[in-house]
Write an enzyme that holds these catalytic residues in place. Sequence first.
Site, mmCIF file in Angstrom:
data_model
loop_
_atom_site.group_PDB
_atom_site.id
_atom_site.type_symbol
_atom_site.label_atom_id
_atom_site.label_comp_id
_atom_site.label_asym_id
_atom_site.label_seq_id
_atom_site.Cartn_x
_atom_site.Cartn_y
_atom_site.Cartn_z
ATOM 1 N N LYS A 77 -85.719 27.770 49.041
ATOM 2 C CA LYS A 77 -85.054 27.603 50.337
ATOM 3 C C LYS A 77 -83.829 26.715 50.171
ATOM 4 C CE LYS A 77 -89.101 27.945 53.386
ATOM 5 N NZ LYS A 77 -88.660 29.137 54.128
ATOM 6 N N ARG B 30 -98.310 35.026 53.941
ATOM 7 C CA ARG B 30 -99.122 36.254 53.984
ATOM 8 C C ARG B 30 -99.937 36.415 52.703
ATOM 9 N NH1 ARG B 30 -93.693 39.651 54.955
ATOM 10 N NH2 ARG B 30 -93.071 37.613 55.760
HETATM 11 N N1 BES Z 1 -92.865 29.079 56.444
HETATM 12 C C1 BES Z 1 -91.846 30.069 56.433
HETATM 13 C C2 BES Z 1 -91.466 30.525 57.847
HETATM 14 C C3 BES Z 1 -90.732 29.536 58.677
HETATM 15 C C4 BES Z 1 -89.387 29.287 58.449
HETATM 16 C C5 BES Z 1 -91.356 28.889 59.714
HETATM 17 C C6 BES Z 1 -88.710 28.388 59.233
HETATM 18 C C7 BES Z 1 -90.673 28.006 60.504
HETATM 19 C C8 BES Z 1 -89.354 27.744 60.272
HETATM 20 C C9 BES Z 1 -92.311 31.291 55.655
HETATM 21 O O1 BES Z 1 -93.112 31.023 54.569
HETATM 22 C C10 BES Z 1 -91.082 31.966 55.158
HETATM 23 O O2 BES Z 1 -90.405 31.382 54.359
HETATM 24 N N2 BES Z 1 -90.817 33.154 55.637
HETATM 25 C C11 BES Z 1 -89.668 33.886 55.255
HETATM 26 C C12 BES Z 1 -90.082 35.310 55.059
HETATM 27 C C13 BES Z 1 -89.007 36.152 54.422
HETATM 28 C C14 BES Z 1 -88.793 35.728 52.989
HETATM 29 C C15 BES Z 1 -89.437 37.595 54.491
HETATM 30 C C16 BES Z 1 -88.637 33.763 56.384
HETATM 31 O O3 BES Z 1 -89.022 33.802 57.553
HETATM 32 O O4 BES Z 1 -87.469 33.608 56.062
HETATM 33 MN MN MN Z 2 -91.971 30.617 52.836
#
Ligand code: BES
Ligand code: MN
Length: 488
Positions: free
Chosen positions: A271, A345
């Site tokens: 990230k 997931r």
């Molecule tokens: N924990 C994150 C989702 C999230 C992001 C929650 C920001 C709250 C605030 C999750 O694990 C994630 O990173 N999801 C990705 C999925 C994508 C790679 C398909 C996302 O939402 O960007």
């Molecule tokens: Mn994530």
Amino acid sequence: MQLTVTQTPINEYQGDALILFVPSEGELPAATATINNELDDFINQLQQNDDIKGKVAQTLVIPQAKGPRLILIGLGQQPVKGKDFIKALNAAASALKTSAANTAAIDIRDIELDGFDTEWAYKQIGQAFQGALYHFDECKSKKDENPNTIESLTVIADNTAELDLKFGQALAKGMAYTKKLGDMPPNVATPSYLADEADKLATMSDNLATKILDEDKMEELGMGSFLSVSKGSIEPGKIICMEYLAGKAGDAPHVLVGKGITFDTGGISLKPGAGMDEMKYDMCGAASVLGTMLAIIELELPINFVGVIAAAENMPSGHASKPGDIVTAMNGTTIEILNTDAEGRLVLCDALTYAIETYEPASIVDIATLTGACMAALGRVNSGLFTEVDDLAQELIEASNTSRDTVWRLPLQEEYQELLDSNFADIANIGGPLAGATTAACFLSRFTEGQKWAHLDIAGTAWHSGGKAKGASGRPVPLLVNYLANKI
Ligand code: BES
Ligand code: MN
Ligand code: ZN
């Protein structure tokens, strides 16, 4: 905080403060009118002088030379909407907490509510006043010596109010626990820490037993998907099962499964750095299961309820998964990991399979800070609700309306499933740029076929982001506790 119910009228109360509601239009409610008469129309004068106009949650604290302080709280127009009543209660609780007063009386019997009964109102009182006491100073080296407190609240009502007040109070304690776990720093709140917390809860109730799966056990069970996430970190992953069995022996339990990523760096699909600290909140689904369990224990609800937590840290390392890796989940599905940041997931699918095989649940709901896409769609107002089972959707929506911890149903249709197609495995762990919240739910649906299953995406609702307001919200504990309480 002590909650007492009495029928002694408010003007005979001997404590530190009286909480009196002032509407923006029309007659004063009976309790306020009583005091007003005793004070020679003082409150009427304040209204005429525009010192208090009665706008929702407007607050005016008036010390008296003799007798209790008056905490005047704006009520808006009657009948009062549910959300405005809650705002007014929160204002009252916060005024009481921050004032010199530690004890107060409140009488809401004469307030007209729009679509909610007095039982609901008493639950909200218990929740608001207990909830106001949440304070996170675990990591400050100097604790406040005189923290603002509320010692006791006297509610003028008949005795039946007591159960509802206690319900609200237990709910707020569950929320506070969820908030505390969320706010804890991620070097402390690790998967092992969450497992220890579950064990601590088990010492509070004879009805609760915990079972913790370590990585060796998961290896044995074939949980290749979960382990593909946890192996990237030196913190060992845990699947934590909390079995609360206070219902009829043999009745299938209701199961909640929480995402417990104690920190989400994204893994090799790292990230960006800005605001990454907030990814300590990626275990708020798990924290909400623990908070719900605490409330259920306090209430001694006679149900069978199992909480399952999929706890792991998502880190980049020499042991971490790479984009393109293919892993095999416990149910045999092969998964192509196209993005290591879609890790929630990956841990949830094995926890769901395990929960379904082990507990044969009457219903199963997972709670996860799963997608930024859900937050983009619904903001911070509603949690996303996904299910193909209309009855279950109805039950959750009803619980969300009474608790004012709201959800919005989003689609989970066959037509989206093909977005998860993979060239090399049974499915991919991401579905491309479109409908991201739905494709995440579709992924989970592959592991819950034939079940009474729903998925709650709490990415937007589990915490308040940035600046001074940063902190866990305690949601969706109110929704979950109401949902389970409706089972009896
Ligand atoms: N924990 C994150 C989702 C999230 C992001 C929650 C920001 C709250 C605030 C999750 O694990 C994630 O990173 N999801 C990705 C999925 C994508 C790679 C398909 C996302 O939402 O960007
Ligand atoms: Mn994530
Ligand atoms: Zn995550």
